[in-house]
Design an enzyme around this catalytic site. Structure first.
Site, PDB file in Angstrom:
ATOM      1  CE  LYS A  70      -1.804   1.748   4.061  1.00 22.35           C
ATOM      2  NZ  LYS A  70      -1.486   3.176   4.156  1.00 22.35           N
ATOM      3  CG  ASN A  71       2.415   2.756   3.562  1.00 20.95           C
ATOM      4  OD1 ASN A  71       1.240   3.031   3.339  1.00 20.95           O
ATOM      5  ND2 ASN A  71       2.909   2.649   4.777  1.00 20.95           N
ATOM      6  CB  CYS A  93      -5.088  11.063  11.836  1.00 21.58           C
ATOM      7  SG  CYS A  93      -3.452  10.486  12.240  1.00 21.58           S
ATOM      8  NE  ARG A 113       0.415  10.234  10.407  1.00 20.89           N
ATOM      9  CZ  ARG A 113       0.048   9.170   9.696  1.00 20.89           C
ATOM     10  NH1 ARG A 113      -1.091   8.579   9.948  1.00 20.89           N
ATOM     11  NH2 ARG A 113       0.811   8.713   8.739  1.00 20.89           N
ATOM     12  CG  ASP A 133       2.755   1.454   9.564  1.00 21.58           C
ATOM     13  OD1 ASP A 133       2.418   2.328  10.389  1.00 21.58           O
ATOM     14  OD2 ASP A 133       2.867   1.681   8.336  1.00 21.58           O
ATOM     15  NE  ARG A 169      -7.208   4.628   5.673  1.00 21.30           N
ATOM     16  CZ  ARG A 169      -6.240   5.052   6.477  1.00 21.30           C
ATOM     17  NH1 ARG A 169      -6.450   5.230   7.742  1.00 21.30           N
ATOM     18  NH2 ARG A 169      -5.050   5.339   5.982  1.00 21.30           N
TER      19      ARG A 169
END
Ligand code: UD1
Length: 424
Positions: free
Chosen positions: A22-23, A117, A122, A305, A397
């Site tokens: 994803k990243n 968030c 952030r 993560d 997500r």
């Protein structure tokens, strides 16, 4: 809203293919704004953040199609609107990745400020500071970043703090800047390197990505071509932790073991037996995991993560451990939910002190952010009884077909519309 019901203590065994990262996919999709010819991005993961990035690009005029293998074909990357609206940016902070490429190619970009968030404030101050040093004129009006520059000019830049998307934004902008740019204190994450590899394949001149210093020689435009994104190291790590917690035996295929060295070392310390090949990892676990203490860090350290998933593992491990979070200030939302499942965890600022319990017990819990929801799934899979996780849009997500993958390994997970048991 949907929820997941997980039946605990199923056996976890088998083989599973790791999805594209994803990243890595998100910045590469944003970088196609720089390309003057068609581009095909392969192994794009099927998840909501990718859909949000494609909506954002489509909304600005880009035309693309997606085939059944989830290859994304960018037919024409020309934009006719240079604005990332709040409605899309609030769904995904990584939308800010369109700022650098739009500014570099069109000399103008209007991007909503992402705001706070669940895992902290952030800020994006570093993105803006370094874009200004490349010659951009930047102001913030009505919650929008407005950036203008007739032509960006290469410069030697230093980040005050390593930032992944910050490095990616500057890297993309510098590709079309006049002359040479040097980025110091750049993020070294494999996703940054993957973006640089993509950009180089499209005609950019970048050296040093994957280290702290990146050199970019500006070019007048980027071309097109095909590129495959790297495997998702966070998905791979999450699946390995599942197997450790469930005392299972799994093989991951289509993954990149070299991106997971510290994670694999940690899992070996926990008692896992691990074998690796070029593109596969085999893990087997026969006993209760041993508690391991960890500190999250920038790459190649233990990724933030995976912090929540490691806490879930330590929650049922033998012994006491400490997990220290050094990247984000408020990333322990999963802890209060794990406590509801019988975990013994105390928080001391950015350190979680975990006393392993023999069993967690199923409960109704709430997902608060992407990786916290993964931790709750892991906990549910090993708990006695059944666990219901609400607000699972967070997991959609960032994880591609997570239930299918886990069910294929033997888990019992059902998705259904939510009952309204949470009000916050
Ligand atoms: C990226 C990843 C995210 C991961 C994180 C850290 C993507 C799409 N997301 O997020 O999954 O958890 O890296 O590995 O790739 N900071 C500032 N000012 C800035 C930018 C960042 O102070 O301008 C701070 C952040 O608040 C945080 C730290 O720097 O404390 C690192 O954040 P950063 O690397 O920027 O995270 P993201 O790129 O947002």
């Amino acid at each position: 809203m949907q929820n997941l019901t997980i039946k605990g203590t199923c056996e976890i065994n088998g083989t599973v293919q790791v999805s594209g990262s994803k990243n890595a996919a998100l910045p590469i999709l944003a970088a196609t704004v720089l390309c003057h010819q068609p581009v095909c991005i392969q192994k794009v993961p099927h998840l909501k953040d990718v859909t949000t990035m494609l909506s954002l690009l489509g909304n600005m005029g880009m035309t693309f199609s997606i085939d059944h293998k989830l290859n994304v074909f960018i037919e024409d990357s020309t934009l006719n609107l240079y604005e990332a609206p709040y409605d899309l940016v609030k769904q995904m902070r990584a939308s800010v990745l369109v700022l650098g490429p739009m500014l570099a190619r069109y000399g103008y970009a209007k991007v909503s400020l992402p705001g706070g968030c669940a895992i902290g404030t952030r800020p994006v101050d570093q993105h803006l500071k370094l874009l200004e040093q490349l010659g951009a004129d930047i102001c913030v009006e009505d919650g929008y970043i407005i950036a203008k520059a007739k032509k960006l000019k290469g410069a030697t830049l230093t980040f005050d703090k390593e930032t992944v998307t910050g490095t990616e934004n500057i890297l993309m902008a510098a590709c079309l800047a006049e002359g040479q740019t040097i980025i110091r204190n750049a993020a070294k994450e494999p996703e940054v390197e993957d973006l640089a590899d993509f950009l180089n394949q499209m005609g950019a001149k970048i050296e040093g990505a994957g280290t702290n210093t990146i050199k970019i020689q500006g070019v007048s435009k980027l071309n097109g071509g095909a590129y495959q994104v790297i495997p998702d190291r966070i998905e791979a790590g999450t699946l390995l932790i599942v197997a450790v917690m469930a005392r299972g035996s799994i093989t991951l295929t289509e993954c990149q073991p070299s991106h997971l060295e510290h994670v694999l070392d940690a899992l070996k310390q926990a008692g896992a037996d691990i074998e690796v090949g070029d593109t596969w990892i085999k893990l087997s676990m026969t006993a209760r995991p041993k508690a391991i203490s960890l500190v999250t860090d920038v790459y190649p350290g233990i990724p933030t993560d995976l912090q929540a998933q490691f806490i879930a593992m330590n929650a049922i491990a033998d012994g006491e451990s400490k997990v220290e979070e050094t990247i984000f200030e408020n990333r322990f939302m999963h802890v209060s939910e794990l406590l509801r499942m019988g975990a013994d965890i105390t928080l001391d600022r950015n350190i979680a002190v975990i006393k392993g319990v023999k069993h967690l017990v199923g409960a109704k819990v709430m997902a608060t952010d992407l990786r916290a929801s993964a931790a709750l799934i892991l906990a549910g899979l090993c708990a006695k009884g059944s666990t219901q996780i609400d607000r699972i849009y967070h997991i959609d997500r960032g994880y591609a077909n997570i239930e299918e993958k886990l069910c294929k390994l033997g888990a019992s997970i059902q998705r259904s519309p939510s009952s309204h048991f949470h009000t916050a």
